[in-house]
Design an enzyme around this catalytic site. Sequence first.
Site, PDB file in Angstrom:
ATOM      1  N   LYS A  47       0.856  -1.192   0.000  1.00 53.08           N
ATOM      2  CA  LYS A  47       0.000   0.000   0.000  1.00 53.08           C
ATOM      3  C   LYS A  47       0.892   1.243   0.000  1.00 53.08           C
ATOM      4  O   LYS A  47       1.926   1.261   0.670  1.00 53.08           O
ATOM      5  CB  LYS A  47      -0.891  -0.023   1.247  1.00 53.08           C
ATOM      6  CG  LYS A  47      -1.774   1.206   1.442  1.00 53.08           C
ATOM      7  CD  LYS A  47      -2.900   1.272   0.456  1.00 53.08           C
ATOM      8  CE  LYS A  47      -3.731   2.531   0.620  1.00 53.08           C
ATOM      9  NZ  LYS A  47      -4.660   2.745  -0.503  1.00 53.08           N
ATOM     10  N   SER A  48       0.490   2.277  -0.735  1.00 53.36           N
ATOM     11  CA  SER A  48       1.295   3.504  -0.768  1.00 53.36           C
ATOM     12  C   SER A  48       1.532   3.995   0.651  1.00 53.36           C
ATOM     13  O   SER A  48       0.575   4.209   1.413  1.00 53.36           O
ATOM     14  CB  SER A  48       0.565   4.598  -1.541  1.00 53.36           C
ATOM     15  OG  SER A  48       0.457   4.253  -2.894  1.00 53.36           O
ATOM     16  N   SER A  72     -12.530   6.208  -1.842  1.00 55.01           N
ATOM     17  CA  SER A  72     -11.718   7.358  -1.436  1.00 55.01           C
ATOM     18  C   SER A  72     -11.097   6.992  -0.101  1.00 55.01           C
ATOM     19  O   SER A  72     -11.505   7.464   0.956  1.00 55.01           O
ATOM     20  CB  SER A  72     -12.567   8.629  -1.318  1.00 55.01           C
ATOM     21  OG  SER A  72     -11.734   9.703  -0.924  1.00 55.01           O
ATOM     22  N   CYS A 130      -2.606   9.849  -6.379  1.00 55.49           N
ATOM     23  CA  CYS A 130      -3.730   9.573  -5.475  1.00 55.49           C
ATOM     24  C   CYS A 130      -4.703  10.753  -5.521  1.00 55.49           C
ATOM     25  O   CYS A 130      -4.321  11.885  -5.221  1.00 55.49           O
ATOM     26  CB  CYS A 130      -3.252   9.348  -4.050  1.00 55.49           C
ATOM     27  SG  CYS A 130      -4.657   9.088  -2.932  1.00 55.49           S
ATOM     28  N   LYS A 164       3.655   6.027 -10.563  1.00 56.62           N
ATOM     29  CA  LYS A 164       2.272   5.621 -10.846  1.00 56.62           C
ATOM     30  C   LYS A 164       1.533   6.852 -11.331  1.00 56.62           C
ATOM     31  O   LYS A 164       1.443   7.869 -10.624  1.00 56.62           O
ATOM     32  CB  LYS A 164       1.605   5.032  -9.608  1.00 56.62           C
ATOM     33  CG  LYS A 164       0.204   4.492  -9.917  1.00 56.62           C
ATOM     34  CD  LYS A 164      -0.256   3.550  -8.842  1.00 56.62           C
ATOM     35  CE  LYS A 164      -1.623   2.944  -9.146  1.00 56.62           C
ATOM     36  NZ  LYS A 164      -2.069   2.050  -8.084  1.00 56.62           N
TER      37      LYS A 164
HETATM   38  C1  SIN Z   1      -6.291   5.784  -1.571  1.00 59.54           C
HETATM   39  O1  SIN Z   1      -5.751   5.257  -0.584  1.00 59.54           O
HETATM   40  O2  SIN Z   1      -6.999   6.795  -1.450  1.00 59.54           O
HETATM   41  C2  SIN Z   1      -6.095   5.206  -2.932  1.00 59.54           C
HETATM   42  C3  SIN Z   1      -4.684   5.242  -3.345  1.00 59.54           C
HETATM   43  C4  SIN Z   1      -4.453   5.931  -4.642  1.00 59.54           C
HETATM   44  O3  SIN Z   1      -5.398   6.323  -5.323  1.00 59.54           O
HETATM   45  O4  SIN Z   1      -3.304   6.093  -5.017  1.00 59.54           O
END
Ligand code: SIN
Length: 311
Positions: A47-48, A72, A130, A164
Site C-alpha cells: 500500500k502507498s 476514497s 492519489c 504511478k
Molecule cells: C487511496 O488510498 O486513497 C487510494 C490510493 C491511490 O489512489 O493512489
Amino acid sequence: MSAVNLQTSVAGVALSSYLMNASGPKCTTAEELNIIGHSQAAAIVTKSCTFEARQGNPEPRYRDLPLGSIQSMGLPNLGYQAYLDMVPSLKAMGKPVVISISGFSIAENRTMVTAFQQSDADLLEVNFSCPNIPGKPQIAYDFEQTEAALSQLCQLGDKPIGIKLAPYFDMSHFESMAAIIKRYPVKFITCVNSIGNTLVIDPETESPVIKPKGGYGGLCGDYIKPIGLANVRAFRQLLGDDMGIIGVGGIKTGSDAFEYLLAGADAVQIATCFEKEGPSCFQRIEQELSDFMAKKGYQQLSDAKGKLKAL
Ligand code: SIN
C-alpha cells in the site's frame, strides 16, 4: 504450471508471471502482504506509504459497483518505517517486493525513497496520482511539479524508480508527460490509477455512496479498462521498448490481461478484482491468460507484447 511461458520482467526485475497486486486493496498490513506473498501473484506490492501512519478518510469510503468500485480511502497505511522494517520478511517469501511511496511533499518523498533505496526492496513505485487527499492535487496532473519531483527522486540510489500515473485523456498530455519522463532515469511507469473525483449517487438515499470529499472518489474496475489500455498503448508508443510499463485498470480475466499485453504492458496489476475475489484471482487469471494465448498458438509473452494490429 502454465503451458505458455508467462515470465516477464520490469526494469530488469524478473517476474515469474504477468500478474501482481496493485498498490490499493488488501496490501496494508503484514497479514495482508503475507497472503499476497503466498498467492500466485508474481510480486508483493505494498500500500502507498506516507511519512506518518494514517487512518485514511472517514467511512464509508469504498463501495462495490456493478462494473467495479468507487473508493476514497485516503491512503490508510502504517507509515513508511513499518514497511521498511517489513522488507526482510516480505523478501523472505521469495518474490520481488515493490514499495509504493506517496509523500505529501518532495522532501517527504526524498526521505522515503532514500530509505528504501538502502533496503532490499526491488522496485520503488512513487505514487503521483492519489486523488483522495483533500487539499492535495494529483502531482501527475501538474507537469511542473512532476518534473520538480523527478529531478530530485531519480538519483538517490541504484534501485529502479517508477511512477504511478493518473489517467490522461488528451494526446497532448501523453506527449507532455512522456517528454518529462524521458528527461529523467525513470525505469518504469504504472498506468493507470483510478479515475479521480468521480461521483456515484444513490437515487434511493439521494446521497453519494461514499462519504469523503462530499462523495467524490476514484473510479476503478471495468469502467476504466479502455482508459488504462489507451494510456499503456500511448506511453509504449511514446517511450519505446526500453521503458518498463505496468498496466492496471479493469483486469479480471485472462483476456483482459491479454489486451494489456497487446497494448504493450510488461506486466499488470490487479486491484478491484483482488478486492472482490481475494487472492485466488491471481492463479485464475494467470491460467486464463495462459489458456487464451495457447489457443492462439503463442508460446511466450513477447509473441504478442505491443503487437496490437491496425484495422
Ligand atoms: C487511496 O488510498 O486513497 C487510494 C490510493 C491511490 O489512489 O493512489
